[in-house]
Design a protein around this motif. Structure first.
Motif, PDB file in Angstrom:
ATOM      1  N   GLN A 236      -6.103  -0.987   9.090  1.00  0.00           N
ATOM      2  CA  GLN A 236      -4.938  -0.821   9.955  1.00  0.00           C
ATOM      3  C   GLN A 236      -4.739  -2.046  10.852  1.00  0.00           C
ATOM      4  O   GLN A 236      -3.614  -2.493  11.081  1.00  0.00           O
ATOM      5  N   LYS A 237      -5.832  -2.640  11.330  1.00  0.00           N
ATOM      6  CA  LYS A 237      -5.731  -3.849  12.150  1.00  0.00           C
ATOM      7  C   LYS A 237      -5.188  -5.019  11.335  1.00  0.00           C
ATOM      8  O   LYS A 237      -4.422  -5.838  11.852  1.00  0.00           O
TER       9      LYS A 237
ATOM     10  N   GLY B  24     -11.424   2.059   1.237  1.00  0.00           N
ATOM     11  CA  GLY B  24     -12.605   2.333   0.413  1.00  0.00           C
ATOM     12  C   GLY B  24     -12.705   1.394  -0.776  1.00  0.00           C
ATOM     13  O   GLY B  24     -13.802   0.948  -1.134  1.00  0.00           O
ATOM     14  N   GLN B  25     -11.571   1.062  -1.362  1.00  0.00           N
ATOM     15  CA  GLN B  25     -11.560   0.167  -2.529  1.00  0.00           C
ATOM     16  C   GLN B  25     -11.944  -1.264  -2.162  1.00  0.00           C
ATOM     17  O   GLN B  25     -12.524  -1.974  -2.978  1.00  0.00           O
ATOM     18  N   ILE B  26     -11.608  -1.694  -0.942  1.00  0.00           N
ATOM     19  CA  ILE B  26     -11.888  -3.089  -0.564  1.00  0.00           C
ATOM     20  C   ILE B  26     -13.107  -3.222   0.345  1.00  0.00           C
ATOM     21  O   ILE B  26     -13.479  -4.332   0.726  1.00  0.00           O
ATOM     22  N   GLY B  27     -13.732  -2.088   0.686  1.00  0.00           N
ATOM     23  CA  GLY B  27     -14.979  -2.132   1.425  1.00  0.00           C
ATOM     24  C   GLY B  27     -14.870  -2.352   2.927  1.00  0.00           C
ATOM     25  O   GLY B  27     -15.746  -2.980   3.529  1.00  0.00           O
ATOM     26  N   VAL B  28     -13.807  -1.838   3.538  1.00  0.00           N
ATOM     27  CA  VAL B  28     -13.663  -1.898   4.999  1.00  0.00           C
ATOM     28  C   VAL B  28     -13.313  -0.501   5.496  1.00  0.00           C
ATOM     29  O   VAL B  28     -12.949   0.377   4.714  1.00  0.00           O
TER      30      VAL B  28
ATOM     31  N   LEU C 159      -4.711  -3.529  -5.260  1.00  0.00           N
ATOM     32  CA  LEU C 159      -3.310  -3.111  -5.284  1.00  0.00           C
ATOM     33  C   LEU C 159      -2.638  -3.389  -6.625  1.00  0.00           C
ATOM     34  O   LEU C 159      -1.510  -2.959  -6.859  1.00  0.00           O
ATOM     35  N   GLY C 160      -3.313  -4.156  -7.496  1.00  0.00           N
ATOM     36  CA  GLY C 160      -2.731  -4.487  -8.794  1.00  0.00           C
ATOM     37  C   GLY C 160      -1.553  -5.431  -8.704  1.00  0.00           C
ATOM     38  O   GLY C 160      -0.607  -5.323  -9.481  1.00  0.00           O
TER      39      GLY C 160
ATOM     40  N   ARG D  86       0.831  -1.208   0.000  1.00  0.00           N
ATOM     41  CA  ARG D  86       0.000   0.000   0.000  1.00  0.00           C
ATOM     42  C   ARG D  86       0.863   1.254   0.000  1.00  0.00           C
ATOM     43  O   ARG D  86       0.648   2.170  -0.802  1.00  0.00           O
ATOM     44  N   VAL D  87       1.862   1.286   0.863  1.00  0.00           N
ATOM     45  CA  VAL D  87       2.734   2.459   0.966  1.00  0.00           C
ATOM     46  C   VAL D  87       3.537   2.647  -0.324  1.00  0.00           C
ATOM     47  O   VAL D  87       3.699   3.776  -0.799  1.00  0.00           O
ATOM     48  N   ASP D  88       4.028   1.552  -0.901  1.00  0.00           N
ATOM     49  CA  ASP D  88       4.790   1.636  -2.150  1.00  0.00           C
ATOM     50  C   ASP D  88       3.969   2.278  -3.266  1.00  0.00           C
ATOM     51  O   ASP D  88       4.514   2.929  -4.156  1.00  0.00           O
ATOM     52  N   GLN D  89       2.652   2.084  -3.207  1.00  0.00           N
ATOM     53  CA  GLN D  89       1.778   2.668  -4.237  1.00  0.00           C
ATOM     54  C   GLN D  89       1.221   4.025  -3.819  1.00  0.00           C
ATOM     55  O   GLN D  89       0.362   4.591  -4.499  1.00  0.00           O
ATOM     56  N   ARG D  90       1.705   4.519  -2.691  1.00  0.00           N
ATOM     57  CA  ARG D  90       1.307   5.829  -2.173  1.00  0.00           C
ATOM     58  C   ARG D  90      -0.201   5.944  -1.960  1.00  0.00           C
ATOM     59  O   ARG D  90      -0.798   6.996  -2.204  1.00  0.00           O
ATOM     60  N   LEU D  91      -0.791   4.859  -1.477  1.00  0.00           N
ATOM     61  CA  LEU D  91      -2.202   4.862  -1.124  1.00  0.00           C
ATOM     62  C   LEU D  91      -2.333   5.102   0.375  1.00  0.00           C
ATOM     63  O   LEU D  91      -1.559   4.565   1.160  1.00  0.00           O
ATOM     64  N   THR D  92      -3.316   5.888   0.762  1.00  0.00           N
ATOM     65  CA  THR D  92      -3.583   6.066   2.183  1.00  0.00           C
ATOM     66  C   THR D  92      -4.420   4.893   2.680  1.00  0.00           C
ATOM     67  O   THR D  92      -4.985   4.127   1.883  1.00  0.00           O
ATOM     68  N   LEU D  93      -4.505   4.761   3.992  1.00  0.00           N
ATOM     69  CA  LEU D  93      -5.385   3.744   4.573  1.00  0.00           C
ATOM     70  C   LEU D  93      -6.807   3.940   4.059  1.00  0.00           C
ATOM     71  O   LEU D  93      -7.483   2.975   3.696  1.00  0.00           O
TER      72      LEU D  93
END
Length: 90
Positions: free
Chosen positions: A51-52, A41-45, A72-73, A29-36
């Motif tokens: 974070q857990k 939002g993309q995975i529905g949680v 995440l592709g 996630r961090v490598d793709q510069r996505l926030t939590l």
């Protein structure tokens, strides 16, 4: 037998594999510069739930992994990269 590291069969508590998958999830996630919030939002949680998963507090179910990988592709095997043989056999 060391009861601190050995889990009972069928235990729902996170184990070393769950923690490794969470660590890989955070790195990807961090490598793709996505926030939590972006990925959650993309995975529905919620971002708190994501974070857990990343910290290994909660287990990420096998049923959710393909959706997370798609968001995440990446290939599913990315979550098991760098896992040593001992961890894989637990």
């Amino acid at each position: 037998m060391n009861t601190k590291t050995k889990k009972e069969p069928g235990s729902r508590s996170p184990n070393e594999i769950d923690r490794h998958v969470g660590t890989r999830l955070r790195k990807l996630r961090v490598d793709q510069r996505l926030t939590l919030q972006d990925l959650a939002g993309q995975i529905g949680v919620s971002h708190q739930q994501l974070q857990k998963y990343e910290t290994g507090t909660n287990r990420l179910s096998v049923g959710m992994l393909p959706g997370v990988a798609d968001a995440l592709g990446v290939d599913l095997m990315e979550f098991h990269a760098d896992m040593d043989a001992r961890t894989q056999l637990q």
